[in-house]
Enzyme design. Structure first.
Site, PDB file in Angstrom:
ATOM      1  N   ASN A  28     -15.192  21.691  50.662  1.00  0.00           N
ATOM      2  CA  ASN A  28     -16.268  20.990  49.958  1.00  0.00           C
ATOM      3  C   ASN A  28     -15.603  20.105  48.905  1.00  0.00           C
ATOM      4  O   ASN A  28     -15.124  20.604  47.897  1.00  0.00           O
ATOM      5  CB  ASN A  28     -17.209  22.026  49.311  1.00  0.00           C
ATOM      6  CG  ASN A  28     -18.260  21.370  48.437  1.00  0.00           C
ATOM      7  OD1 ASN A  28     -18.412  20.149  48.438  1.00  0.00           O
ATOM      8  ND2 ASN A  28     -18.986  22.189  47.679  1.00  0.00           N
ATOM      9  N   TRP A  29     -15.574  18.821  49.186  1.00  0.00           N
ATOM     10  CA  TRP A  29     -14.852  17.899  48.293  1.00  0.00           C
ATOM     11  C   TRP A  29     -15.636  17.581  47.025  1.00  0.00           C
ATOM     12  O   TRP A  29     -15.121  16.903  46.132  1.00  0.00           O
ATOM     13  CB  TRP A  29     -14.506  16.600  49.037  1.00  0.00           C
ATOM     14  CG  TRP A  29     -13.516  16.772  50.153  1.00  0.00           C
ATOM     15  CD1 TRP A  29     -13.011  17.952  50.657  1.00  0.00           C
ATOM     16  CD2 TRP A  29     -12.896  15.725  50.913  1.00  0.00           C
ATOM     17  NE1 TRP A  29     -12.134  17.701  51.677  1.00  0.00           N
ATOM     18  CE2 TRP A  29     -12.041  16.337  51.857  1.00  0.00           C
ATOM     19  CE3 TRP A  29     -12.989  14.332  50.903  1.00  0.00           C
ATOM     20  CZ2 TRP A  29     -11.279  15.604  52.772  1.00  0.00           C
ATOM     21  CZ3 TRP A  29     -12.240  13.597  51.812  1.00  0.00           C
ATOM     22  CH2 TRP A  29     -11.386  14.229  52.738  1.00  0.00           C
ATOM     23  N   LYS A  30     -16.900  18.003  46.963  1.00  0.00           N
ATOM     24  CA  LYS A  30     -17.753  17.741  45.788  1.00  0.00           C
ATOM     25  C   LYS A  30     -17.726  16.243  45.454  1.00  0.00           C
ATOM     26  O   LYS A  30     -17.640  15.421  46.361  1.00  0.00           O
ATOM     27  CB  LYS A  30     -17.335  18.640  44.626  1.00  0.00           C
ATOM     28  CG  LYS A  30     -17.307  20.116  45.052  1.00  0.00           C
ATOM     29  CD  LYS A  30     -17.215  21.094  43.919  1.00  0.00           C
ATOM     30  CE  LYS A  30     -17.181  22.508  44.484  1.00  0.00           C
ATOM     31  NZ  LYS A  30     -17.217  23.542  43.468  1.00  0.00           N
ATOM     32  N   HIS A  42     -26.035  24.586  47.494  1.00  0.00           N
ATOM     33  CA  HIS A  42     -24.858  24.952  46.703  1.00  0.00           C
ATOM     34  C   HIS A  42     -25.300  25.300  45.276  1.00  0.00           C
ATOM     35  O   HIS A  42     -26.243  24.688  44.753  1.00  0.00           O
ATOM     36  CB  HIS A  42     -23.867  23.779  46.694  1.00  0.00           C
ATOM     37  CG  HIS A  42     -22.541  24.165  46.133  1.00  0.00           C
ATOM     38  ND1 HIS A  42     -22.311  24.244  44.781  1.00  0.00           N
ATOM     39  CD2 HIS A  42     -21.389  24.534  46.743  1.00  0.00           C
ATOM     40  CE1 HIS A  42     -21.063  24.637  44.584  1.00  0.00           C
ATOM     41  NE2 HIS A  42     -20.478  24.826  45.757  1.00  0.00           N
ATOM     42  N   GLU A 102     -24.169  24.472  42.534  1.00  0.00           N
ATOM     43  CA  GLU A 102     -24.190  23.316  41.624  1.00  0.00           C
ATOM     44  C   GLU A 102     -25.474  22.516  41.800  1.00  0.00           C
ATOM     45  O   GLU A 102     -25.989  21.939  40.846  1.00  0.00           O
ATOM     46  CB  GLU A 102     -22.936  22.451  41.857  1.00  0.00           C
ATOM     47  CG  GLU A 102     -21.706  23.129  41.268  1.00  0.00           C
ATOM     48  CD  GLU A 102     -20.403  22.839  41.996  1.00  0.00           C
ATOM     49  OE1 GLU A 102     -20.330  21.872  42.774  1.00  0.00           O
ATOM     50  OE2 GLU A 102     -19.439  23.612  41.780  1.00  0.00           O
ATOM     51  N   GLU A 104     -21.095  32.535  47.602  1.00  0.00           N
ATOM     52  CA  GLU A 104     -20.288  31.945  46.532  1.00  0.00           C
ATOM     53  C   GLU A 104     -20.751  32.510  45.193  1.00  0.00           C
ATOM     54  O   GLU A 104     -21.734  32.003  44.625  1.00  0.00           O
ATOM     55  CB  GLU A 104     -20.449  30.421  46.530  1.00  0.00           C
ATOM     56  CG  GLU A 104     -19.975  29.755  47.802  1.00  0.00           C
ATOM     57  CD  GLU A 104     -19.522  28.312  47.540  1.00  0.00           C
ATOM     58  OE1 GLU A 104     -18.406  27.988  47.941  1.00  0.00           O
ATOM     59  OE2 GLU A 104     -20.271  27.545  46.926  1.00  0.00           O
ATOM     60  N   GLY A 158     -14.563  27.432  40.668  1.00  0.00           N
ATOM     61  CA  GLY A 158     -13.832  26.533  39.773  1.00  0.00           C
ATOM     62  C   GLY A 158     -13.271  27.217  38.537  1.00  0.00           C
ATOM     63  O   GLY A 158     -12.847  26.564  37.598  1.00  0.00           O
ATOM     64  N   SER A 194     -12.786  29.879  44.217  1.00  0.00           N
ATOM     65  CA  SER A 194     -11.353  29.950  43.908  1.00  0.00           C
ATOM     66  C   SER A 194     -10.504  30.469  45.075  1.00  0.00           C
ATOM     67  O   SER A 194      -9.557  31.231  44.871  1.00  0.00           O
ATOM     68  CB  SER A 194     -11.103  30.779  42.641  1.00  0.00           C
ATOM     69  OG  SER A 194     -11.761  30.182  41.541  1.00  0.00           O
ATOM     70  N   GLY A 219     -13.340  24.700  47.448  1.00  0.00           N
ATOM     71  CA  GLY A 219     -13.561  23.547  46.578  1.00  0.00           C
ATOM     72  C   GLY A 219     -12.237  22.903  46.207  1.00  0.00           C
ATOM     73  O   GLY A 219     -11.628  22.169  46.991  1.00  0.00           O
ATOM     74  N   GLY A 220     -11.761  23.205  44.999  1.00  0.00           N
ATOM     75  CA  GLY A 220     -10.564  22.564  44.437  1.00  0.00           C
ATOM     76  C   GLY A 220      -9.377  22.496  45.390  1.00  0.00           C
ATOM     77  O   GLY A 220      -8.736  21.443  45.510  1.00  0.00           O
TER      78      GLY A 220
HETATM   79  P1  13P Z   1     -13.605  26.292  44.057  1.00  0.00           P
HETATM   80  O1  13P Z   1     -12.845  26.634  45.331  1.00  0.00           O
HETATM   81  O2  13P Z   1     -13.090  25.082  43.361  1.00  0.00           O
HETATM   82  O3  13P Z   1     -13.768  27.491  43.188  1.00  0.00           O
HETATM   83  O4  13P Z   1     -15.089  25.871  44.529  1.00  0.00           O
HETATM   84  C1  13P Z   1     -15.776  26.680  45.413  1.00  0.00           C
HETATM   85  C2  13P Z   1     -16.985  25.973  45.876  1.00  0.00           C
HETATM   86  O5  13P Z   1     -17.906  25.721  45.113  1.00  0.00           O
HETATM   87  C3  13P Z   1     -17.025  25.536  47.286  1.00  0.00           C
HETATM   88  O6  13P Z   1     -18.301  25.110  47.639  1.00  0.00           O
END
Ligand code: 13P
Length: 257
Positions: A9-11, A97, A99, A169, A175, A215, A236-237
């Protein structure tokens, strides 16, 4: 046996040029990974989807989007529909998600409408569920998971639920660098699977793939993916760099269950 699915997920990261560069690097690093071991998905922002599709076409990498609206078309300024995503070459779509729940007023009801619309148009929804730190500390983890799962899947039949992917999640692990322990992830995944078995039937629950997100890094992938009810990762990251995402995918492909 459920096939693992690793999605990035590149956000809100990567311009079109950066997307093309990262997608090409992933294609190079992962080309020899047999598609029988693990499904690989990247979810760039809307603006980069069609260029990303051109890079990954006929590769072992599939394309996902990060959200969609449930209507097919209309006066909904700023929104993107399922047929538009299909047209851009998208196969998967992340829905609900944390977020989006936290910053854009997403609710179980809107998640449910989006999941239904995605399925109607032949997209595979990755439906996100998970508790906040406050929920966990108040002993509400399972209650929140039950709300998210039952609310998101409302009025869906078993044959539809079998097509969906759920991503667990925990918000406190996103994050933050704080990963759920493999035992915490397994406990939540088992709870979700048992709930789906209770709501539907054994086959539906056993076919359902449940990803862990929060993470995920190359160093913790094997242990997390080795858990019996963990069927992949939503990253994510660590999905923003070719080396770390490839390493997560490769480690997952080596996991024996
Ligand atoms: P991180 O891997 O950066 O913690 O993010 C997880 C995430 O929200 C994937 O959708």
């Amino acid at each position: 046996m459920r096939k693992l699915i690793i999605a990035g997920n590149w956000k809100m990261y990567k311009t079109i040029g950066e997307t093309i560069e990262l997608a090409n690097a992933l294609k190079r690093q992962l080309y020899d990974l047999g598609s029988e071991t693990v499904d690989i998905v990247i979810c760039p922002p809307f603006t980069s989807l069609s260029e990303a599709a051109e890079v990954v076409i006929e590769s072992n990498i599939a394309l996902g989007a990060q959200d969609m609206y449930w209507q097919e078309e209309g006066a909904f300024t700023g929104e993107v529909s399922a047929p538009m995503l299909k047209d851009a070459g998208v196969k998967y779509v992340i829905i609900g998600h944390s977020e989006r729940r936290q910053f854009f007023s997403e609710t179980n009801d809107s998640v449910n409408k989006k999941v239904k619309a995605a399925l109607n148009y032949g997209l595979i929804p990755i439906m996100c569920v998970g508790e906040s730190l406050k929920d966990r500390e108040a002993g509400l983890t399972f209650k929140v998971l039950e709300d998210h799962v039952t609310g998101g899947l409302k009025d869906l039949g078993p044959e539809q639920v079998e097509k969906i992917i759920i991503a667990y999640e925990p918000v406190w692990a996103i994050g933050t660098g704080k990963t759920a322990t493999p035992a915490q992830a397994q406990e939540a995944h088992k709870f979700i699977r048992d709930l789906v078995i209770k709501l539907y039937n054994k086959q539906t629950g056993e076919l359902l793939r449940i990803q862990y997100g929060g993470s995920v890094k190359p160093e913790n992938t094997k242990e997390l993916m080795g858990q019996p009810d963990v069927d992949g990762a939503l990253v994510g990251g660590a999905s923003l760099k070719a080396d770390s995402f490839s390493s997560i995918v490769k480690s997952s492909s080596e996991v024996k269950k």
